[in-house]
Motif scaffolding. Structure first.
Motif, PDB file in Angstrom:
ATOM      1  N   HIS A 356      57.176  38.615 -48.727  1.00 56.29           N
ATOM      2  CA  HIS A 356      57.741  39.102 -49.871  1.00 56.29           C
ATOM      3  C   HIS A 356      57.829  40.731 -49.764  1.00 56.29           C
ATOM      4  N   ASN A 357      57.524  41.399 -48.494  1.00 58.43           N
ATOM      5  CA  ASN A 357      57.738  42.732 -48.590  1.00 58.43           C
ATOM      6  C   ASN A 357      59.130  43.083 -47.926  1.00 58.43           C
ATOM      7  N   GLN A 358      60.012  43.446 -48.746  1.00 61.43           N
ATOM      8  CA  GLN A 358      61.441  43.467 -48.369  1.00 61.43           C
ATOM      9  C   GLN A 358      61.573  44.864 -47.579  1.00 61.43           C
ATOM     10  N   ASP A 359      62.020  44.924 -46.529  1.00 53.98           N
ATOM     11  CA  ASP A 359      62.225  46.383 -45.858  1.00 53.98           C
ATOM     12  C   ASP A 359      63.953  46.349 -45.887  1.00 53.98           C
ATOM     13  N   ILE A 360      64.516  46.996 -46.548  1.00 50.80           N
ATOM     14  CA  ILE A 360      66.110  47.082 -46.284  1.00 50.80           C
ATOM     15  C   ILE A 360      66.818  47.358 -45.028  1.00 50.80           C
ATOM     16  N   ASN A 361      65.959  48.265 -44.218  1.00 49.61           N
ATOM     17  CA  ASN A 361      66.350  48.407 -42.794  1.00 49.61           C
ATOM     18  C   ASN A 361      66.179  47.161 -41.836  1.00 49.61           C
ATOM     19  N   LYS A 362      65.667  46.012 -42.270  1.00 50.58           N
ATOM     20  CA  LYS A 362      65.437  44.818 -41.581  1.00 50.58           C
ATOM     21  C   LYS A 362      66.165  43.776 -41.913  1.00 50.58           C
ATOM     22  N   GLU A 363      66.991  44.026 -43.161  1.00 54.52           N
ATOM     23  CA  GLU A 363      67.867  42.894 -43.667  1.00 54.52           C
ATOM     24  C   GLU A 363      69.264  43.439 -43.791  1.00 54.52           C
ATOM     25  N   GLN A 364      70.043  42.622 -43.710  1.00 54.70           N
ATOM     26  CA  GLN A 364      71.613  42.566 -43.846  1.00 54.70           C
ATOM     27  C   GLN A 364      71.950  43.275 -45.388  1.00 54.70           C
ATOM     28  N   PHE A 365      71.367  42.736 -46.378  1.00 55.34           N
ATOM     29  CA  PHE A 365      71.326  43.359 -47.820  1.00 55.34           C
ATOM     30  C   PHE A 365      70.298  42.892 -48.422  1.00 55.34           C
ATOM     31  N   LYS A 366      70.232  43.393 -49.777  1.00 52.84           N
ATOM     32  CA  LYS A 366      68.880  43.096 -50.384  1.00 52.84           C
ATOM     33  C   LYS A 366      69.039  41.661 -51.348  1.00 52.84           C
ATOM     34  N   ILE A 367      68.057  40.719 -51.149  1.00 49.34           N
ATOM     35  CA  ILE A 367      67.983  39.829 -51.798  1.00 49.34           C
ATOM     36  C   ILE A 367      67.337  39.895 -53.278  1.00 49.34           C
ATOM     37  N   ASN A 368      67.713  39.188 -54.208  1.00 49.40           N
ATOM     38  CA  ASN A 368      67.114  39.462 -55.555  1.00 49.40           C
ATOM     39  C   ASN A 368      66.237  38.060 -56.055  1.00 49.40           C
ATOM     40  N   ASP A 369      66.408  37.063 -55.498  1.00 49.32           N
ATOM     41  CA  ASP A 369      65.532  36.055 -55.536  1.00 49.32           C
ATOM     42  C   ASP A 369      64.774  35.723 -54.372  1.00 49.32           C
ATOM     43  N   ASP A 370      63.603  35.847 -54.420  1.00 43.87           N
ATOM     44  CA  ASP A 370      62.704  35.918 -53.042  1.00 43.87           C
ATOM     45  C   ASP A 370      61.626  34.775 -53.376  1.00 43.87           C
ATOM     46  N   ARG A 371      61.890  33.822 -54.587  1.00 36.03           N
ATOM     47  CA  ARG A 371      60.851  32.913 -54.726  1.00 36.03           C
ATOM     48  C   ARG A 371      60.673  32.029 -53.600  1.00 36.03           C
ATOM     49  N   SER A 372      59.293  31.394 -53.390  1.00 44.62           N
ATOM     50  CA  SER A 372      59.249  30.451 -52.380  1.00 44.62           C
ATOM     51  C   SER A 372      59.962  29.320 -52.954  1.00 44.62           C
ATOM     52  N   LEU A 373      60.368  28.500 -51.491  1.00 50.53           N
ATOM     53  CA  LEU A 373      60.992  26.979 -51.934  1.00 50.53           C
ATOM     54  C   LEU A 373      60.333  26.384 -53.076  1.00 50.53           C
ATOM     55  N   ASN A 374      58.661  26.083 -53.021  1.00 54.62           N
ATOM     56  CA  ASN A 374      58.257  25.372 -54.217  1.00 54.62           C
ATOM     57  C   ASN A 374      58.630  25.993 -55.528  1.00 54.62           C
ATOM     58  N   GLU A 375      58.501  27.274 -55.480  1.00 55.44           N
ATOM     59  CA  GLU A 375      58.855  28.033 -56.832  1.00 55.44           C
ATOM     60  C   GLU A 375      60.033  27.552 -57.532  1.00 55.44           C
ATOM     61  N   ILE A 376      61.079  27.566 -56.538  1.00 53.23           N
ATOM     62  CA  ILE A 376      62.381  27.125 -57.050  1.00 53.23           C
ATOM     63  C   ILE A 376      62.504  25.554 -57.187  1.00 53.23           C
ATOM     64  N   MET A 377      61.746  24.949 -56.322  1.00 54.26           N
ATOM     65  CA  MET A 377      62.070  23.504 -56.854  1.00 54.26           C
ATOM     66  C   MET A 377      61.139  23.093 -57.926  1.00 54.26           C
ATOM     67  N   ASP A 378      60.182  23.635 -58.257  1.00 56.97           N
ATOM     68  CA  ASP A 378      59.531  23.751 -59.532  1.00 56.97           C
ATOM     69  C   ASP A 378      60.218  24.068 -60.942  1.00 56.97           C
ATOM     70  N   ASP A 379      60.750  25.403 -60.557  1.00 57.59           N
ATOM     71  CA  ASP A 379      61.932  25.577 -61.690  1.00 57.59           C
ATOM     72  C   ASP A 379      63.119  24.782 -61.873  1.00 57.59           C
ATOM     73  N   LEU A 380      63.447  24.098 -60.976  1.00 56.30           N
ATOM     74  CA  LEU A 380      64.741  23.224 -61.024  1.00 56.30           C
ATOM     75  C   LEU A 380      64.284  21.920 -61.891  1.00 56.30           C
ATOM     76  N   ILE A 381      63.167  21.619 -61.331  1.00 56.21           N
ATOM     77  CA  ILE A 381      62.809  20.204 -62.010  1.00 56.21           C
ATOM     78  C   ILE A 381      62.375  20.753 -63.672  1.00 56.21           C
ATOM     79  N   GLU A 382      61.672  21.766 -63.685  1.00 52.99           N
ATOM     80  CA  GLU A 382      61.548  22.270 -65.216  1.00 52.99           C
ATOM     81  C   GLU A 382      63.047  22.247 -65.923  1.00 52.99           C
ATOM     82  N   HIS A 383      64.037  22.659 -65.275  1.00 49.41           N
ATOM     83  CA  HIS A 383      65.404  22.551 -66.134  1.00 49.41           C
ATOM     84  C   HIS A 383      65.994  21.547 -65.705  1.00 49.41           C
ATOM     85  N   LYS A 384      65.458  20.277 -65.452  1.00 48.58           N
ATOM     86  CA  LYS A 384      65.914  18.853 -65.355  1.00 48.58           C
ATOM     87  C   LYS A 384      66.952  18.918 -64.325  1.00 48.58           C
TER      88      LYS A 384
END
Ligand code: SF4
Ligand code: SF4
Length: 476
Positions: A356-384
């Protein structure tokens, strides 16, 4: 933004293959939508008919807030009708960030000397893929800079390496590619490694702006890039992804150009692209572009809804460049795929503590959603939404033309929803924490009630029980 036709006039007539800048601008200038027209076009889309470029332009030029709401509502309805409440998940894996191009909007441009240049060797690919599999990923897109080191053989070899990695019950079942344009022989070599989609974004379809933002390197050649996926098709890769980087030029122009690109594939190859992506420019190291074209959240939502209506059968991909809030908001307007658990820092998947430590010099661009896969799965399930890792069509040869052929009424209910449920069960059994598992099974019960055919419900239940007893990779 005021359009000045002289400013952007094409100088070289030879640069007019199937994207005609003047035609697109003339269309946009001459269309003044009426309520009746907008509603008729939304209705046409709701009947699952592709929209023409002119019809798309009517929606693009709509400014009445009430009608824009109707466009969004139309996209929402169409998404439900065509795709159901289902989102396919994937993760990007950066294989190498060596690059000889200088794209003004990219942190990996050759002139950025701050960047640590890394190419994953075989062992490192294995290490990264194991970490991705251990999180529950099944579908990857491999990303490469443009460099002589990343030729067709190198790409094919990295794909083969990824497919061979098995960690526990984990395996990668579909490897897509985002890499530089190749010649036909090069595409043939890559195809042999059994890739899924070959994705190349034109970035901007406007030739002059294209030259302005691609300062040097091979990528400066607009035509070579524009015709890349034609060469892929000639090489037998009938599963391609197109896209534009929104924020480089007027979004209205880019939307119509994307539709032209789709038309081109349909006219020449009788099959549209599998997916359209619409990344939006975010902060990048040494970002050096005209900021007047950056797209507001409001226009972004509108353009995604318009794309959904214009190309009902094409997958729409929304990436982690966008924040979780924007992703939640926009997903309902027709997005079919998102990346989850994304980390675009080189080698970062296997180094979890740094994830979760984004270093812009090690990335092509900045991402704004750095949730884990499970956090996203959980959120999708919540939203049906049913999160899906389905790869059934690709593995049964239902890609390209077949994909279109099978994307007919009833197909989603008979194949996509059950397959999404089965891949979700695999995830819940192998990777999910207890809380997600409980919510996931509850959602599955709700979705089973939506499958009307009792015999089919029985078949799905049988397979769920098999997965619970340890069998994997079941699909319809
Ligand atoms: Fe290189 Fe791609 Fe970045 Fe351009 S966008 S500088 S080609 S990595
Ligand atoms: Fe995609 Fe085919 Fe799976 Fe449906 S069944 S989600 S179209 S791969």
């Amino acid at each position: 933004m005021i359009y000045n036709p002289q400013q952007y006039k094409i100088k070289d007539e030879a640069m007019k293959p199937f994207i005609d800048t003047d035609e697109i601008w003339d269309t946009l200038r001459n269309i003044h939508p009426t309520k009746e027209q907008v509603r008729a076009i939304i209705n046409k889309a709701l009947n699952k008919h592709r929209l023409s470029m002119l019809e798309t332009a009517v929606l693009v030029n709509t400014t009445d807030p009430e009608l824009i709401e109707e466009i969004k509502q139309g996209a929402r309805t169409l998404k439900e009708k065509v795709y159901g409440h289902r989102i396919v998940l994937f993760a990007p894996l950066y294989i190498g960030n060596l690059c000889t191009n200088n794209c003004a909007y990219c942190g990996y441009k050759a002139s950025n000397k701050e960047v640590e240049r890394i190419t994953l060797d075989k062992d490192e690919i294995v290490r990264q893929v194991k970490a991705l599999e251990d999180a529950g990923q099944k579908r990857l897109i491999l990303v490469y800079g443009e460099h002589k080191k990343y030729g067709p053989e190198f790409i094919a070899e990295s794909v083969r390496t990824v497919y061979k990695v098995k960690s526990g019950n984990g395996e990668i079942r579909r490897v897509n590619i985002n890499a530089a344009p190749l010649d036909i022989d090069g595409f043939k070599t890559v195809k042999e490694s059994e890739i899924g989609t070959y994705q190349i974004f034109q970035e901007t379809y406007h030739p002059e702006i294209y030259k302005k933002v691609h300062l040097s390197g091979k990528k400066r050649d607009y035509d070579w890039r524009l015709t890349a996926l034609d060469r892929a098709m000639e090489a037998g890769i009938d599963d391609v992804g197109i896209g534009a980087l929104f924020g480089l030029y007027d979004w209205r122009f880019e939307v119509l150009a994307l539709i032209r690109h789709v038309n081109h594939f349909e006219a020449v190859y009788n099959v549209g692209p599998h997916t359209i992506s619409f990344p939006r420019i975010q902060h990048a190291s040494e970002l050096d572009i005209d900021k007047s074209y950056l797209v507001s959240d409001e226009d972004f939502t509108k353009l995604v809804a318009i794309l959904r209506l214009a190309v009902p059968y094409t997958g729409l991909i929304l990436t982690a460049r966008e924040s979780p809030e924007i992703r939640d908001e926009i997903m309902q307007f027709g997005v079919s795929q998102i990346d989850g658990g994304t980390n675009i820092e080189m080698k970062a998947y296997a180094e979890k503590e740094d994830a979760h430590n984004q270093d812009i010099n090690k990335e092509q661009f900045k991402i704004n959603d750095d949730r884990s896969l499970n956090e996203i799965m959980d959120d999708l399930i919540e939203h049906k939404f049913i999160p899906s890792f389905c790869t059934a069509c690709y593995r049964l040869g239902r890609t390209g033309e077949h994909f279109m052929e099978f994307s007919v009424p009833g197909f989603i209910k008979r194949y996509c929803t059950p397959n999404a449920i089965l891949t979700l069960v695999e995830y819940l059994e192998d990777y999910a924490p207890q809380e997600t598992k409980e919510k996931g099974y509850q959602l599955i019960e709700e979705k089973m009630a939506e499958i009307e055919d009792d015999k089919y419900v029985e078949k799905v239940r049988e397979r769920i029980e098999k997965i619970k007893s340890g069998v994997r990779d079941l699909y319809f």
